[in-house]
Design a protein around this motif. Structure first.
Motif, PDB file in Angstrom:
ATOM      1  N   GLU A 173      88.611 -36.199 -13.981  1.00  0.00           N
ATOM      2  CA  GLU A 173      89.176 -35.190 -12.970  1.00  0.00           C
ATOM      3  C   GLU A 173      90.408 -34.525 -13.550  1.00  0.00           C
ATOM      4  N   ASP A 174      91.196 -35.469 -13.972  1.00  0.00           N
ATOM      5  CA  ASP A 174      92.471 -35.067 -14.953  1.00  0.00           C
ATOM      6  C   ASP A 174      92.227 -34.290 -16.098  1.00  0.00           C
ATOM      7  N   CYS A 175      91.160 -34.702 -16.887  1.00  0.00           N
ATOM      8  CA  CYS A 175      90.862 -33.997 -18.020  1.00  0.00           C
ATOM      9  C   CYS A 175      90.435 -32.724 -17.610  1.00  0.00           C
ATOM     10  N   GLU A 176      89.775 -32.422 -16.418  1.00  0.00           N
ATOM     11  CA  GLU A 176      89.327 -31.001 -16.231  1.00  0.00           C
ATOM     12  C   GLU A 176      90.471 -30.248 -15.826  1.00  0.00           C
ATOM     13  N   LYS A 177      91.431 -30.624 -15.005  1.00  0.00           N
ATOM     14  CA  LYS A 177      92.617 -30.081 -14.921  1.00  0.00           C
ATOM     15  C   LYS A 177      93.427 -29.693 -16.069  1.00  0.00           C
ATOM     16  N   LEU A 178      93.696 -30.673 -17.170  1.00  0.00           N
ATOM     17  CA  LEU A 178      94.358 -30.412 -18.230  1.00  0.00           C
ATOM     18  C   LEU A 178      93.540 -29.265 -18.939  1.00  0.00           C
ATOM     19  N   GLY A 179      92.241 -29.474 -19.133  1.00  0.00           N
ATOM     20  CA  GLY A 179      91.627 -28.653 -19.963  1.00  0.00           C
ATOM     21  C   GLY A 179      91.608 -27.136 -19.355  1.00  0.00           C
ATOM     22  N   ALA A 180      91.716 -26.947 -17.915  1.00  0.00           N
ATOM     23  CA  ALA A 180      91.838 -25.728 -17.232  1.00  0.00           C
ATOM     24  C   ALA A 180      93.077 -24.816 -17.728  1.00  0.00           C
ATOM     25  N   LEU A 181      94.133 -25.891 -17.799  1.00  0.00           N
ATOM     26  CA  LEU A 181      95.289 -25.078 -18.314  1.00  0.00           C
ATOM     27  C   LEU A 181      95.184 -24.693 -19.627  1.00  0.00           C
ATOM     28  N   VAL A 182      94.590 -25.323 -20.698  1.00  0.00           N
ATOM     29  CA  VAL A 182      94.228 -25.076 -21.887  1.00  0.00           C
ATOM     30  C   VAL A 182      93.357 -23.768 -21.945  1.00  0.00           C
ATOM     31  N   CYS A 183      92.313 -23.695 -21.070  1.00  0.00           N
ATOM     32  CA  CYS A 183      91.796 -22.517 -20.990  1.00  0.00           C
ATOM     33  C   CYS A 183      92.546 -21.316 -20.868  1.00  0.00           C
ATOM     34  N   ARG A 184      93.549 -21.527 -19.586  1.00  0.00           N
ATOM     35  CA  ARG A 184      94.375 -20.321 -19.396  1.00  0.00           C
ATOM     36  C   ARG A 184      95.308 -19.993 -20.554  1.00  0.00           C
ATOM     37  N   LEU A 185      95.739 -20.939 -21.331  1.00  0.00           N
ATOM     38  CA  LEU A 185      96.646 -20.418 -22.182  1.00  0.00           C
ATOM     39  C   LEU A 185      95.720 -20.122 -23.650  1.00  0.00           C
ATOM     40  N   GLU A 186      94.674 -20.388 -23.613  1.00  0.00           N
ATOM     41  CA  GLU A 186      93.989 -19.820 -24.908  1.00  0.00           C
ATOM     42  C   GLU A 186      93.034 -18.477 -24.458  1.00  0.00           C
ATOM     43  N   LEU A 187      92.683 -18.551 -23.161  1.00  0.00           N
ATOM     44  CA  LEU A 187      91.561 -17.236 -22.886  1.00  0.00           C
ATOM     45  C   LEU A 187      92.178 -16.276 -22.066  1.00  0.00           C
ATOM     46  N   GLY A 188      93.406 -16.683 -21.390  1.00  0.00           N
ATOM     47  CA  GLY A 188      93.987 -15.824 -20.316  1.00  0.00           C
ATOM     48  C   GLY A 188      93.621 -16.127 -19.097  1.00  0.00           C
TER      49      GLY A 188
END
Length: 465
Positions: A166-181
């Motif tokens: 669950e925490d990996c998904e939340k952290l990964g989502a922030l990476v998505c936002r930073l890299e994909l907009g």
């Protein structure tokens, strides 16, 4: 070089290649390569490279990256290789330490001679183990936040920082936002996430479960276990009021670091070692398992290398420790002692960590405790900063940190997977309990206010060994 500032453990970015940081040496300027956590390189032309100190080289790197003064505290120079990681002190001379590298490997690793002969360290600019989290959350400079974010992201993806799915998904989502907009509805976003899934989630969450049943399922696009949760978390990433892109990036860097601060081993130095397995089966065979010992300003965590979860987590107030090197095999051991129970009866437990880096671990524990004691003794002169003065999330409260420790969380201790020695003291002699322990053998422990670690007195019901 001493154990106050060094660490080693699971292979990180250094394992990707053997890379030299000095291309030429002589009286003229030499080209020195300093690596950042995103694997980018800062090339420097350095005079007198054979005698320059880490402090002076640190200043040159800061100037090249145009970083503010807080970078002096936030970052340090490390020498990194697949076999050993060492944080340099300001007085160290990197070139001379590189020349001593084979000797350090012989002293602090079990690597075979053929691996030592070809191992070559590289210089890396990364987070200082002694930089407090409370100061990190006050950083506003976008370039510093990005460097801290890149390092935290690397440690999450390589499972140096074990996280629940669950925490990996939340952290990964922030990476998505930073890299994909910002998230956009549609197949295009889902495809972009799928193509770079390994950049957002640790490898074990990117694999489809293999089974005979899945081979006969209908063909077509199927989501791997973490992908659906990642997309859902990506959609939920909040955007604050419109502003400059740099401000938005800083907001998400803050959010990522704030989430990582909930992990008790954030900002640790890592060391490799082994612990005894509990005896199993009719023959009571045990053996050893590989572990990573993670040490930061707050405590010590022993992490299972294979299973990627915590076996033991202790704050400095909860333990005493010692380092020994004895026996025919010259075995190096870090001893960790802490409170526990045996069949409902309080005892003191003793864990042996076998590692040639035990001396480094002991030195780092001692230095972290000295810093804590100095902080307690010094008068409080820091001015309070109002929450509105610091952009981004605030440090997690005790109640917020507690929420992370959900049932079966990877951050929770698993003492049942450890073989410990347990003792009690009956006032006359130290008696071993089957299988446990009590009065501290070691005088080395933290004393900050009321200690939570205490010697346990035996009861008649305890079975003696």
């Amino acid at each position: 070089m001493d154990g106050g500032e060094g660490g080693s453990g699971p292979l990180g970015p250094a394992e990707r290649s053997h890379r030299s940081s000095v291309s030429s040496v002589g009286t003229r300027a030499a080209d020195v390569l300093v690596y950042l956590m995103d694997d980018s390189v800062v090339p420097l032309a350095v005079e007198n490279v054979t005698s320059i100190t880490a402090q002076e080289l640190h200043r040159i790197v800061r100037e090249a990256l145009q970083l503010p003064d807080i970078a002096v505290e936030a970052f340090a120079l490390w020498l990194i290789s697949p076999l050993l990681e060492v944080q340099l002190k300001p007085k160290h001379q990197p070139y001379k330490v590189c020349r001593q590298w084979p000797d350090l490997l012989l002293r602090f690793t079990d690597a075979p001679e053929e691996d030592i002969a070809v191992d070559e360290p590289s210089l890396q600019f990364r987070r200082n183990v002694f930089f407090p989290k409370r100061k990190e959350l006050q950083v506003n400079h976008e370039a510093i936040l990005r460097l801290l974010y890149e390092e935290a992201k690397s440690n999450v993806l390589e499972v140096r920082y074990p996280c629940d799915a669950e925490d990996c998904e939340k952290l990964g989502a922030l990476v998505c936002r930073l890299e994909l907009g910002p998230y956009r509805q549609g197949q295009q976003t889902a495809c972009a996430v799928k193509e770079k899934l390994g950049s957002f989630l640790p490898a074990h969450l990117c694999k489809r479960p293999a089974s005979l049943f899945t081979a006969f399922r209908s063909r077509g696009p199927r989501l791997v276990p973490g992908e659906q949760g990642l997309l859902r978390a990506y959609q939920e990433v909040k955007e604050e009021a419109a502003g400059a892109e740099a401000e938005l990036l800083s907001q998400h860097y803050h959010a990522y670091l704030h989430k990582c601060h909930e992990l008790p081993y954030y900002g640790c130095a890592f060391f490799g070692g082994e612990v005894d397995k509990p005896a199993q089966g009719f023959l009571h065979r045990g053996g050893r398992k590989a572990v990573t010992v993670a040490i930061n300003l707050e405590g010590v965590h022993v992490i299972d290398v294979k299973e990627k979860h915590v076996l033991l987590g202790l704050r400095f107030q909860e333990l005493s420790w010692d380092y020994t090197c004895s026996g025919e095999d010259d075995e190096h051991i870090l001893w960790l002692e802490f409170d526990g129970e045996s069949e409902g009866t309080p005892v003191n437990k003793l864990l042996k960590v076998y590692s040639k880096q035990a001396e480094l671990m002991s030195g780092l524990i001692e230095y972290c405790i000295e810093l804590s004691l100095a902080k307690e003794a010094a008068p409080t002169q820091e001015t309070k900063v109002s929450p509105t003065a610091i952009p981004g999330p605030q440090p997690p409260s005790a109640s917020q940190r507690h929420k992370l420790r959900r049932q079966s969380s990877v951050v929770c201790s698993r003492l049942q997977h450890l073989a410990t020695i347990d003792y009690v003291d009956d006032g006359k002699e130290i008696k071993r309990v089957k299988p446990k322990r009590t009065t501290s053998f070691f005088s080395r422990q933290l004393s900050l206010g009321p200690a939570t670690y205490s010697a346990v007195q035996p009861t008649e019901s305890l079975e003696q060994g």
